[in-house]
Design an enzyme around this catalytic site. Structure first.
Site, PDB file in Angstrom:
ATOM      1  N   SER A 138       0.417  -0.981  -0.193  1.00  0.00           N
ATOM      2  CA  SER A 138      -0.073   0.387   0.158  1.00  0.00           C
ATOM      3  C   SER A 138       0.900   1.448  -0.066  1.00  0.00           C
ATOM      4  O   SER A 138       0.797   2.756  -0.225  1.00  0.00           O
ATOM      5  CB  SER A 138      -0.794   0.349   1.147  1.00  0.00           C
ATOM      6  OG  SER A 138      -0.092  -0.366   2.494  1.00  0.00           O
ATOM      7  N   ILE A 139       2.508   1.015   0.600  1.00  0.00           N
ATOM      8  CA  ILE A 139       3.299   2.293   0.569  1.00  0.00           C
ATOM      9  C   ILE A 139       3.261   2.916  -1.040  1.00  0.00           C
ATOM     10  O   ILE A 139       3.898   3.946  -1.402  1.00  0.00           O
ATOM     11  CB  ILE A 139       4.207   1.569   1.568  1.00  0.00           C
ATOM     12  CG1 ILE A 139       3.483   1.875   2.975  1.00  0.00           C
ATOM     13  CG2 ILE A 139       4.532   3.647   1.134  1.00  0.00           C
ATOM     14  CD1 ILE A 139       3.440   3.481   3.963  1.00  0.00           C
TER      15      ILE A 139
END
Length: 635
Positions: A138-139
């Site tokens: 997700s980063i």
């Protein structure tokens, strides 16, 4: 008659749609269309004429459409449609369509571009000379990075994930490279967040083009040969263990190191010895990643490098405490110099920084991974020094930190009026035809004559009725007339700025239309737009006008945030209860307003048509009529 949004003509039969565009993303070419799943996939093309249709079949993802480097529409889950961009100047243009968010459970379809009558879709643009692949969770995706809040429901996460402004995409802009963002939220190398779906991991999906199709395999067309691959996996592996999971801290660490090493060996076999592999240490996985890199180096692979993602200066204001758009800019400002300093042969080339200047300096000292602050993202523009003719410029995205002449218009003082300035300069809007300010209730007689001396004959007051009654404009008997076009009729509006700006965009159409009608009629003279402080309501109305006249998002945002300096407001949000008049503005607030217009109407002209704008009203826009001329200087 201009084409309208909806189903439209498709690319010429017998030709592959892929002949129209350049892309670096993972796609499945079906001839008349291409399918894709990964976030951040982009399609770049060239066309001639006054309009273009973008043909999509996707009811899940959101897309930005960028023409000549500026975002002109945001399409929210558009479905099976042809979206038209009309009203452009007649000539050659570039177009870029980019998938903003993450939809791993759906397949998206792009069916190419369609030229407006009298125009043509031109040959595909040239690819960039260099490539980077970003692998992660997700980063890497940019999960909820433009939300402005940590509290999001699933729908808010989906709409506020913007992969095109993730740190990977921004890093690619800075280095002027083609890129892939192969990110999948929630997944890890051997374990997923909170132990979910233990039968699959990130590596289950990595080889696919279509994430929701079991057994799918992406076929590299032979053009994807990245010089750098950045891997950031592990935050989910080392999320808190839940009851019933088979892992112990030691067994998880052992399995992670083993799987990571295997994955790096697979990447090496796939891309060869000339590709630099960068393993990112982040949060709880930092030491384990360092150990993996040391092990690969000890085994003779010195092309594996370690980079520490320093969390200092990050606010984690994305959804669910993920990195925000601000954080992505900070990370990109630290990562790009590090990557540029790797032994890839990039140093000394020519990029968007200009002929002979080369790419960013090699990493050393603080820039190598710590301490580098936010940076403006350089954008290559067609025809600009250092740009390669035929390439499509990346869409503009910048958080203006200083004015530096961008958006700074002619300065004129009016006594007793705060935040007064010329709004002309950006795009095709000339100086001397549109001014902006705070309230005129304290304007002195001298100030009124100064305003008159600038040729201003009309003031458009955006304030509510109670505000006007309490503090009416002081025009001191001049011939200037006041037109009251309130954004909000009563003195009631959302308290939070992140909610306020979409609401202001929704209610600003009448005021923007009033400005256009005054600009269209030369004998009405220049117009002044104001509210109370001249930063929020005025900022949105002026931004929409500047956007109509072709100003880039960076130019519009630079003029918008200039109000902070004009009013002496702090850049950081002050603590404690404050009224809107004393709160600073931020470019992100404006982006939310513009996003509301694009997501609900597709473009600003389309929005104004819902407010009663006629083609005669819109004739003042660039490419539709002779340029607006500023008034002659008074004798």
């Amino acid at each position: 008659m201009d084409p309208k949004p909806g189903r439209g003509r498709h690319p010429a039969p017998g030709k592959s749609v892929s002949e129209q565009f350049h892309t670096a993303g993972r796609i499945k070419d079906l001839g008349k269309s291409v399918q894709f799943s990964w976030p951040g996939v982009y399609f770049e093309g060239r066309f001639r004429g006054t309009g273009l249709g973008v043909v999509l079949d996707c009811a899940a993802a959101d897309y930005d459409v960028q023409v000549d480097g500026a975002t002109v529409a945001t399409l929210v889950a558009p479905g099976d449609t042809t979206h038209w961009i009309n009203g452009l100047r007649d000539g050659e243009h570039t177009v870029r369509v980019v998938k903003r968010n993450e939809t791993p459970g759906d397949t998206s379809t792009f069916k190419g571009f369609v030229a407006a009558p009298g125009g043509a879709v031109l040959g595909k643009p040239a690819p960039r000379d260099r490539q980077i692949e970003f692998i992660g969770d997700s980063i890497t995706v940019g999960y909820g990075n433009v939300s402005g809040t940590r509290d999001c429901d699933p729908e808010q996460v989906r709409r506020n994930t913007h992969t095109d402004v993730s740190h990977g995409a921004l890093t690619a802009r800075m280095l002027d490279v083609d890129y892939q963002i192969n990110g999948f939220s929630g997944l890890g190398m051997v374990r997923n967040v909170a132990g979910i779906t233990p039968d699959v991991t990130y590596r289950t999906y990595y080889d696919r083009a279509l994430l929701n199709v079991d057994g799918d395999v992406w076929r590299n067309p032979g053009t994807w040969r990245p010089q750098i691959v950045v891997v950031n996996l592990g935050a989910n592996d080392f999320s808190d263990l839940t009851p019933g999971e088979p892992w112990t801290p030691d067994s998880l660490a052992d399995a992670y190191r083993t799987a990571y090493g295997e994955f790096l060996r697979e990447l090496r076999a796939r891309y060869g010895a000339g590709t630099a592999l960068v393993a990112v240490g982040f949060d709880r996985n930092t030491e384990y990643v360092r150990q993996v890199v040391e092990a690969r180096n000890a085994a003779g692979d010195n092309g594996v490098h370690y980079w520490f993602l320093d969390q200092s200066g990050l606010d984690f204001l994305g959804c669910d405490q993920h990195t925000s758009a601000h954080d992505d800019r900070v990370i990109a400002g630290r990562l790009a110099p590090f990557l540029n300093g790797l032994p890839t042969g990039w140093w000394g080339g020519t990029t968007a920084r200009g002929p002979g200047r080369g790419p960013l300096p090699p990493a050393s000292g603080p820039a190598a991974g710590r301490g580098a602050g936010p940076v403006a993202v350089p954008i290559a523009a067609v025809g600009a020094p250092g740009a390669v003719v035929g390439r499509v410029p990346f869409g503009t995205y910048s958080e203006p930190m200083t004015i530096n002449g961008v958006g700074a218009a002619t300065r004129a003082g009016v006594e007793g009026v705060r935040n007064f300035r010329d709004a002309g300069g950006p795009g095709a809007l000339p100086p001397g035809v549109l001014y902006r300010s705070g309230t005129l209730h304290a304007m002195s007689a001298k100030g009124a004559h100064e305003l008159e001396g600038l040729g201003v004959r009309t003031v458009i007051d955006l304030r509510s009725r109670p505000e006007v009654t309490e503090r009416p404009d002081s025009l001191h008997g001049t011939a200037i007339r006041c037109l009251h076009v309130p954004v909000f009729t009563e003195q009631r509006w959302p308290r939070e700025q992140m909610e306020l700006y979409p609401s202001m965009a929704e209610h600003s159409g009448r005021a923007v239309l009033a400005v256009l009608r005054h600009l269209r009629t030369e004998d009405k003279g220049p117009v002044l737009v104001h509210c109370a402080s001249g930063k929020d309501r005025t900022g949105v109305v002026i931004a929409l006008v500047q956007t109509l006249f072709g100003a880039s998002e960076a130019e519009v945002a630079a003029d918008f945030v200039r109000s902070n300096a004009e009013l002496g407001l702090p850049v950081a949000r002050p603590s404690g209860p404050r009224g809107h008049n004393t709160l600073p503005v931020a470019a992100e607030h404006l982006r939310r307003a513009l996003l509301w217009v694009r997501s609900h109407h597709g473009s600003v002209p389309a929005y104004l048509r819902t407010q009663g704008a006629t083609e005669e009203d819109l004739s003042v826009l660039p490419g539709r009529a002779p340029a607006i001329r500023p008034p002659a200087a008074p004798a």
